[in-house]
Write an enzyme that holds these catalytic residues in place. Structure first.
Site, short mmCIF file in Angstrom:
data_model
loop_
_atom_site.label_atom_id
_atom_site.label_comp_id
_atom_site.label_asym_id
_atom_site.label_seq_id
_atom_site.Cartn_x
_atom_site.Cartn_y
_atom_site.Cartn_z
N HIS A 1 1.04 -0.96 -0.14
CA HIS A 1 0.07 -0.30 -0.05
C HIS A 1 0.88 1.53 0.02
O HIS A 1 0.34 2.15 0.72
CB HIS A 1 -0.89 0.16 1.74
CG HIS A 1 -1.81 -1.03 1.13
ND1 HIS A 1 -2.66 -1.45 0.40
CD2 HIS A 1 -1.46 -2.27 2.32
CE1 HIS A 1 -3.14 -3.28 0.74
NE2 HIS A 1 -2.21 -2.99 1.63
N SER B 1 15.09 21.59 -15.89
CA SER B 1 14.10 22.59 -16.29
C SER B 1 14.46 23.85 -17.51
O SER B 1 15.73 24.44 -17.24
CB SER B 1 13.66 22.97 -15.51
OG SER B 1 12.49 24.27 -14.97
N LYS C 1 15.97 21.88 -11.09
CA LYS C 1 16.14 20.77 -11.51
C LYS C 1 17.18 19.76 -11.83
O LYS C 1 17.20 19.63 -12.42
CB LYS C 1 14.58 20.89 -12.10
CG LYS C 1 13.13 21.44 -11.64
CD LYS C 1 12.82 21.09 -9.93
CE LYS C 1 12.01 19.63 -10.95
NZ LYS C 1 10.53 20.91 -12.05
N GLU D 1 9.78 8.35 -17.02
CA GLU D 1 8.58 9.16 -17.25
C GLU D 1 8.09 9.22 -18.07
O GLU D 1 6.76 8.48 -19.27
CB GLU D 1 8.91 10.47 -16.99
CG GLU D 1 8.49 11.04 -15.84
CD GLU D 1 8.88 12.70 -15.19
OE1 GLU D 1 8.50 13.03 -13.59
OE2 GLU D 1 8.90 12.93 -16.01
#
Length: 459
Positions: free
Chosen positions: A156, A277, A283, A290
Site C-alpha cells: 500500500h 527545467s 531541477k 516518465e
C-alpha cells in the site's frame, strides 16, 4: 503506372484513392521478408516445374540483386504500386521482362503479406528476447552488488518489512523472465507458413508448401487456407506480450521516479539519463522513466486498436487487415528504444544505501519480527500483534524507532520482553532470518542470482 490488377477496370483510380489505398509508406519495412519469401516461392515453382527451372533461377538471382540495391538505398518505391509486394514485382518485371510476371504464379498478395508478417514477427520476437535478456543481466549485476543493502519493502506504499535492494530488483528479474517466455511463445504462434493458401482457397498448381516452409524455417504449414490468409492472432500475441512487458517497465519506472525524489532519495540517476527545467535551475528530472511510463499507454493503444479492427472482420481477407502493420511496427520500435535506454539508466544509477536503511528503521518495518519474537516466547500471535501495535503507538508518541526504545519502555508494554529483543529486531537479522527459497536473506538472493544466470543460458 499501370495497375497489376487493372484488367477488369475501365478507368483510372482517383489519386486520392491511390494515396488512401497505398501501404508502401510503412510496409516497405517488409522488403527483406517479402523478397526472402519470393525467393523460396520461386525456387519451389522451378523444382515443381510449374515454371521453367531456368526462369526460376533468373527470378531468384534478380531478387537477390534487388535486395542488395534496396539495402544500398538505390531503389525508390512507388505509391501507385500500392505495397511492397507489387513494388518488388514491378522492379523485377522491369529488369527481366515477362519472366518476372511468372513469380506470382500460385500465390496471392493475401497469403504473401501474411507470410511476410509472420517472418517479421518471428524476427522481432527474437530481438525483443535479446533486449530483455540484456536488461535482466544488468539487474543481476546490480543485485549482486546490493545483497546487503537494507531498504523497506512496501505494501500500500507504506513501509512494511525490511528487505534488500537486491531482493527488490530480483522481483523485476522474475517479471522480465516471464516477458522472455512470452516472446518465445509469440515466435511459436507465428511459426506457421500461410503461403500456398492463395487468396482464400489455395490453388490448382501442385505447390510443395512443405519445401517452402523448410526453406523459410517455419515449423508448420497452415491447414486451412481461409484461416491462413485471415489470421492475425500472432500480431495480437506480439502486441499483448509487448503490453505486459511495458506494464512491467512502467511499474519499475514509477518506483524509480519515487526513489529519486527528495522525499525518498533512495537513488540518484546519472546526469546522462536525466534532464533539467527550462525555468527552474535546481531541477533534475527522471524524464527517461516518465517517458517509458507514458509510452506504455501508446503500446496498450496499439493492442486495443488492432483488437478492435479484427473483431468484426468476416472470413477471409479484408482490406481492414492492412491496419495490422503500423501497430506492430510502432510497438516494436517503442519497446526497443525503451529496453535499451532503460537498461543503460539502471546500469548508471547510484544507490543511496544510508537513506534506504534509515527509511527501513524509521518505518517500523521490523515490527513483524518483534511480534515473531513474542510468539517464540510463548505469546499467541494475535496477542503478540496487539502488544507490538501498542508498542509502535508508544514509539510514535516518543518519536523513536523500535531499536531506539529502552528495555524498560518495552517492559512497560509487556513484561515478557528481555534484552534479546534488540538482536531480533536488528534489520540485518530481520532480513537474513528469512532464509527460505524466495526470501530476502543474502544466501537466498545469491542463490537466485546464480539460478537466473543458468536460466538465461538455457533460454
Amino acid at each position: 503506372m499501370k495497375k497489376m490488377w487493372g484488367g477488369r477496370f475501365s478507368k483510372k483510380t482517383d489519386l486520392l484513392t491511390d494515396d488512401f489505398n497505398s501501404s508502401i509508406s510503412f510496409d516497405q519495412r517488409l522488403y527483406k521478408q517479402d523478397i526472402t519469401g519470393s525467393i523460396a516461392h520461386a525456387r519451389m515453382l522451378g523444382k515443381q516445374n510449374i515454371i521453367d527451372p531456368n526462369e526460376a533461377e533468373l527470378i531468384i538471382k534478380t531478387l537477390e540483386t534487388i535486395l542488395i540495391d534496396i539495402e544500398a538505398g538505390n531503389v525508390e518505391f512507388s505509391v501507385s504500386m500500392e505495397d511492397i509486394h507489387m513494388n518488388v514485382e514491378a522492379i523485377l518485371t522491369e529488369r527481366i521482362g515477362d519472366v518476372g510476371k511468372k513469380l506470382h504464379t500460385g500465390r496471392s498478395r493475401n497469403d504473401q503479406v501474411a507470410t511476410d508478417m509472420r517472418l517479421y514477427v518471428k524476427e522481432i520476437a527474437d530481438d525483443c528476447k535479446s533486449l530483455i535478456r540484456n536488461l535482466i543481466l544488468t539487474l543481476l549485476d546490480l543485485a549482486d552488488d546490493h545483497t546487503n543493502t537494507i531498504m523497506p519493502g512496501y505494501t500500500h506504499l507504506q513501509r512494511a518489512q525490511p528487505i534488500t535492494f537486491a531482493h527488490h530488483l530480483m522481483a523485476y528479474v522474475e517479471m522480465f523472465k516471464r516477458d522472455m517466455i512470452r516472446m518465445t511463445q509469440v515466435k511459436a504462434m507465428a511459426d506457421t507458413l500461410p503461403l500456398g493458401s492463395g487468396a482464400l482457397a489455395t490453388t490448382t498448381y501442385p505447390l510443395d508448401r512443405s519445401a517452402v516452409a523448410a526453406e523459410l524455417d517455419f515449423a508448420f504449414v497452415s491447414l486451412n487456407s481461409l484461416d491462413g490468409v485471415s489470421d492475425r492472432d500472432f500480431c495480437l500475441d506480439f502486441l499483448e506480450a509487448a503490453s505486459v512487458l511495458m506494464m512491467h517497465l512502467s511499474r519499475f519506472s514509477e518506483e524509480i521516479i519515487l526513489w529519486c525524489s527528495s522525499e525518498f532519495n533512495f537513488i540518484t540517476l546519472d546526469d546522462a539519463f536525466s534532464t533539467g527545467s527550462s525555468i527552474m535551475p535546481q531541477k533534475k528530472n527522471p524524464d527517461i522513466a516518465e517517458l517509458v511510463r507514458g509510452k506504455t499507454g501508446r503500446v496498450y493503444g496499439n493492442l486495443m486498436g488492432l483488437l478492435t479492427t479484427m473483431k468484426g472482420i468476416p472470413l477471409a481477407y479484408n482490406k481492414d487487415m492492412q491496419e495490422d502493420k503500423e501497430p506492430v511496427f510502432d510497438t516494436y520500435d517503442t519497446i526497443k528504444i525503451c529496453l535499451i535506454t532503460f537498461a543503460k539508466m539502471i546500469k548508471t544509477l547510484t544507490v543511496n544505501k544510508k537513506t534506504m536503511k534509515k527509511a527501513a528503521a524509521g518505518g517500523f518495518s521490523n515490527a513483524t519480527d518483534a511480534a515473531d519474537w513474542l510468539v517464540k516466547h510463548g505469546i499467541a500471535f494475535r496477542d503478540a500483534h496487539e502488544i507490538i501495535g501498542k508498542l509502535v503507538f508508544f514509539a510514535l508518541e516518543q518519536q523513536k524507532s523500535l531499536d531506539e526504545l529502552t528495555l524498560d519502555e518495552y517492559r512497560s508494554i509487556s513484561p515478557v520482553f528481555d534484552e534479546s529483543i534488540f538482536s531480533a529486531i536488528d534489520l540485518n537479522v530481520c532480513v537474513n532470518q528469512r532464509n527460505i527459497i524466495g526470501g530476502p536473506a543474502e544466501e537466498q538472493v545469491r542463490k537466485a542470482i546464480a539460478l537466473n544466470h543458468q536460466w538465461l543460458v538455457q533460454n
